[in-house]
Design a protein around this motif. Sequence first.
Motif, mmCIF file in Angstrom:
data_model
loop_
_atom_site.group_PDB
_atom_site.id
_atom_site.type_symbol
_atom_site.label_atom_id
_atom_site.label_comp_id
_atom_site.label_asym_id
_atom_site.label_seq_id
_atom_site.Cartn_x
_atom_site.Cartn_y
_atom_site.Cartn_z
ATOM 1 N N LYS A 27 -47.762 20.456 1.856
ATOM 2 C CA LYS A 27 -47.486 20.505 3.280
ATOM 3 C C LYS A 27 -48.792 20.732 4.246
ATOM 4 N N ALA A 28 -49.508 21.919 3.385
ATOM 5 C CA ALA A 28 -50.640 22.470 4.406
ATOM 6 C C ALA A 28 -51.772 21.614 3.803
ATOM 7 N N ASP A 29 -51.751 20.440 3.223
ATOM 8 C CA ASP A 29 -52.754 19.705 2.935
ATOM 9 C C ASP A 29 -53.595 20.241 1.661
ATOM 10 N N ALA A 30 -53.261 21.000 0.778
ATOM 11 C CA ALA A 30 -53.861 21.186 -0.311
ATOM 12 C C ALA A 30 -54.738 20.066 -1.019
ATOM 13 N N ASP A 31 -55.724 20.201 -1.766
ATOM 14 C CA ASP A 31 -56.464 18.984 -2.262
ATOM 15 C C ASP A 31 -56.037 18.868 -3.791
ATOM 16 N N ASP A 32 -55.823 19.953 -4.214
ATOM 17 C CA ASP A 32 -55.296 19.900 -5.960
ATOM 18 C C ASP A 32 -54.771 21.032 -6.116
ATOM 19 N N PHE A 33 -54.404 21.353 -7.563
ATOM 20 C CA PHE A 33 -53.776 22.481 -8.062
ATOM 21 C C PHE A 33 -54.563 22.769 -9.303
ATOM 22 N N ILE A 34 -54.348 24.049 -9.800
ATOM 23 C CA ILE A 34 -54.765 24.586 -10.962
ATOM 24 C C ILE A 34 -53.714 25.506 -11.616
ATOM 25 N N SER A 35 -53.104 24.928 -12.789
ATOM 26 C CA SER A 35 -52.047 25.942 -13.413
ATOM 27 C C SER A 35 -52.490 27.337 -14.089
ATOM 28 N N LYS A 36 -51.604 28.351 -13.706
ATOM 29 C CA LYS A 36 -51.998 29.595 -14.606
ATOM 30 C C LYS A 36 -51.011 29.683 -15.774
ATOM 31 N N PRO A 37 -51.557 30.112 -16.828
ATOM 32 C CA PRO A 37 -52.971 30.562 -17.250
ATOM 33 C C PRO A 37 -53.799 29.467 -16.831
ATOM 34 N N ILE A 38 -55.152 29.837 -16.423
ATOM 35 C CA ILE A 38 -55.983 28.664 -16.363
ATOM 36 C C ILE A 38 -56.517 28.202 -17.552
ATOM 37 N N ASN A 39 -56.594 26.963 -17.709
ATOM 38 C CA ASN A 39 -57.297 26.163 -18.520
ATOM 39 C C ASN A 39 -58.755 25.907 -18.181
ATOM 40 N N LEU A 40 -59.520 26.419 -18.683
ATOM 41 C CA LEU A 40 -61.047 26.338 -18.217
ATOM 42 C C LEU A 40 -61.689 24.805 -17.905
#
Length: 373
Positions: free
Chosen positions: A107-120
């Motif tokens: 809703k705040a217009d985030a451009d993308d997501f990275i899930s944790k734990p982070i896959n480099l």
Amino acid sequence: MRLAVERELQLQQKIEDKTILVVDDEAVIRELCSKVLKGYRVLQAEDGEAALGVLEGERVDVVLTDVMMPRLNGLDLLKAVKDKDPNKAVIIMTGYAEKDIILRALKADADDFISKPINLLQLKTTIEKVLEKLALKEELVHLKRIDQLKTDFLGLISHKLKTPITAISLFIQNLARGLDAPQDPGFQKTLSLILEESRYLGYLIKDLLYYSETVLQEGPPFLSRINLRDLVNTALNQLAFSAANKQLALTSELDGELPELEVDRRRIGFVLRALLENAIKFTPAGGAISVSTQVSEDRIKVIFRDTGAGIPQDELPKIFEKFYQVDPEKTGQVRGFGLGLFYARQFAQSHGGSIQLTSEPGLGTEATLVLPR
């Protein structure tokens, strides 16, 4: 095929040399992200407040932020960034199960997501994807702006060309009908008016071609090493006839040793010509214009001084606006397109420089181009 390859190369150039701001309260996460993003310029901040401080003083292309942080969390940071610049890319680092957070970020217009734990590997791919999308968005905005400019420009051209063409046509019709004969007292005056309007028409057409070559061309500046003295002298030579035609004293006092600069020759030449052309346009016959330079350790100034009518204080903030023209005699018939100073300032700023203007009615105007060394 060749155009497709060139387009791909242009997009690749746009996503290179970008700045990524990594925001996380865990130093080890920030360091891991920085190592994976080698090749980019990477900045770090330990929380949202620190990130906003970095954004105040640095050019950042993508903000990569964790959600759970002290003082200012990632979602509040996302909102603050988007409120200030909706086109700034923000990637949220979050866990799979945090659906509420993902919905709020969307809703705040985030451009993308990275899930944790982070896959480099995923991190690097996501950054590249967001940057490419950002480059395409910027190109679309640029194309829309150019399209709108062309539309506005065509309307302005139609208006500006109409007056001299109508005047010349009426004069010639009168001559053809015998309303003005060689023996009539006003015959020579009529011919002089035709000649004046013809010259102005030629001036408009020449300016139109100049704008189409310099302003309406797409693409980044083409940088090359130039001697500023050569560019200033070129502008002086190009406009010497216009100054002489108004009986203006045009003098130059250039420093003996002007360092070479890496600039776009055509665009900085445009700036110099626009400033000198304005001085000539608004200086009455018999006046004087001087061009001088000042060199310091970190900058070079090219200063144009004239003895013209000057600009009222309430009009000074407006003169860099697109299509705005100072009209000291309130005739509504100021000649030119009203684009010179608008693009002069844009071109100066794109080189890290500026245009400074001081003026007072009746005392003339001083316009200064400032360029970094």
